[in-house]
Design a protein around this motif. Structure first.
Motif, short mmCIF file in Angstrom:
data_model
loop_
_atom_site.label_atom_id
_atom_site.label_comp_id
_atom_site.label_asym_id
_atom_site.label_seq_id
_atom_site.Cartn_x
_atom_site.Cartn_y
_atom_site.Cartn_z
N LEU A 158 0.85 -1.05 -0.16
CA LEU A 158 -0.09 0.03 -0.08
C LEU A 158 0.78 1.25 0.00
O LEU A 158 0.57 2.00 -0.61
CB LEU A 158 -0.89 -0.11 1.08
CG LEU A 158 -2.18 -0.71 1.20
CD1 LEU A 158 -2.95 -0.76 2.41
CD2 LEU A 158 -3.24 0.15 0.11
N CYS A 161 2.48 1.57 -3.59
CA CYS A 161 1.36 2.10 -4.37
C CYS A 161 1.14 3.68 -4.09
O CYS A 161 1.00 4.40 -5.14
CB CYS A 161 0.31 1.57 -4.17
SG CYS A 161 0.33 -0.26 -4.88
N SER A 162 1.09 3.92 -2.97
CA SER A 162 0.94 5.38 -2.87
C SER A 162 2.06 6.24 -3.18
O SER A 162 1.78 7.21 -3.96
CB SER A 162 0.70 5.41 -1.28
OG SER A 162 0.42 6.92 -0.80
N SER A 165 2.25 6.36 -7.04
CA SER A 165 1.20 7.21 -7.58
C SER A 165 0.90 8.61 -7.15
O SER A 165 0.20 9.47 -7.65
CB SER A 165 -0.34 6.49 -7.42
OG SER A 165 -0.63 6.57 -6.20
N ARG A 167 -0.54 9.42 -4.39
CA ARG A 167 -1.74 9.70 -3.57
C ARG A 167 -1.51 9.13 -2.43
O ARG A 167 -0.40 8.58 -1.87
CB ARG A 167 -2.71 8.74 -4.30
CG ARG A 167 -3.08 8.81 -5.79
CD ARG A 167 -4.33 7.96 -6.00
NE ARG A 167 -4.74 8.54 -7.34
CZ ARG A 167 -4.58 8.10 -8.47
NH1 ARG A 167 -3.54 7.17 -8.53
NH2 ARG A 167 -5.14 8.59 -9.75
N GLU A 171 -6.17 6.88 -0.35
CA GLU A 171 -6.47 6.91 -1.70
C GLU A 171 -6.21 5.55 -2.51
O GLU A 171 -7.09 4.94 -2.92
CB GLU A 171 -6.19 8.07 -2.50
CG GLU A 171 -6.82 9.31 -1.88
CD GLU A 171 -6.04 10.73 -2.69
OE1 GLU A 171 -6.78 11.43 -2.83
OE2 GLU A 171 -4.70 10.57 -2.71
N SER A 172 -5.03 4.99 -2.05
CA SER A 172 -4.45 3.90 -2.67
C SER A 172 -5.36 2.65 -2.10
O SER A 172 -5.60 1.63 -2.69
CB SER A 172 -2.94 3.59 -2.24
OG SER A 172 -2.13 4.63 -2.76
#
Length: 179
Positions: A158, A161-162, A165, A167, A171-172
């Motif tokens: 997570l 990914c955050s 991106s 974000r 949000e992820s």
């Protein structure tokens, strides 16, 4: 945006201070004659400095200080006699009459202080609401179930990914749950 607001009961005094600051390379956001005008001028600023006289048309310097938003510093310019009677907690002060180089140095110091405050506030992580924590936990549980990850691996996934991106982790987590 960090700004400088100059507030004195006499507009000529305020403009004189502004002129000294502008000649020294500072940008003065507003020149005011009342505390209410100064507070209003600070609304669209993100921190800054209020350079104030001892007594304004509508309030004293201390009342103005109490109304200032967080991240706004005050520089009080007053006679030595008035300064001896002042409550100086969290206020920088200079005696009048003042020398231009003293004013410039004090403003430089306060701007550095404002920048440190803003940096510290940016670095302090925001507390997540219970709903956000629950959302993250659900996304981790889904990752653990579907991808056979441990909780630590799911959390790192997570975070990655955050970061990738741009974000927030919340949000992820929402994106993962939508997939």
């Amino acid at each position: 945006m960090t700004g400088i607001v100059v507030v004195f009961p006499r507009v000529e005094d305020a403009r004189g201070i502004k002129n000294v600051l502008v000649r020294s390379g500072f940008t003065v956001h507003a020149v005011c004659t009342t505390g209410a005008q100064a507070i209003s001028a600070l609304e669209d600023l993100n921190g800054g400095i209020v350079i104030s006289g001892y007594r304004l048309a509508d309030m004293m310097y201390l009342e103005l200080k109490e109304c200032l938003p967080k991240g706004v510093s005050m520089l009080l310019l007053a006679t030595r006699q008035h300064l001896s009677d002042c409550d100086m907690r969290d206020i920088m002060f200079l005696p009048m009459p003042l020398k231009a180089y003293e004013l410039v140095e004090a403003v430089h110091t306060l701007l550095r202080q404002c920048e440190r405050y803003r940096k510290k506030r940016r670095e302090t992580p925001r507390e997540k609401s219970p709903e956000e924590v629950e959302l993250i936990e659900r996304a981790k549980a889904l990752l653990m179930e579907k991808k056979s990850m441990t909780e630590i691996q799911a959390h790192k996934y997570l975070q990655k990914c955050s970061m990738d991106s741009g974000r927030s982790i919340v949000e992820s987590a929402q994106m993962i749950l939508m997939m």
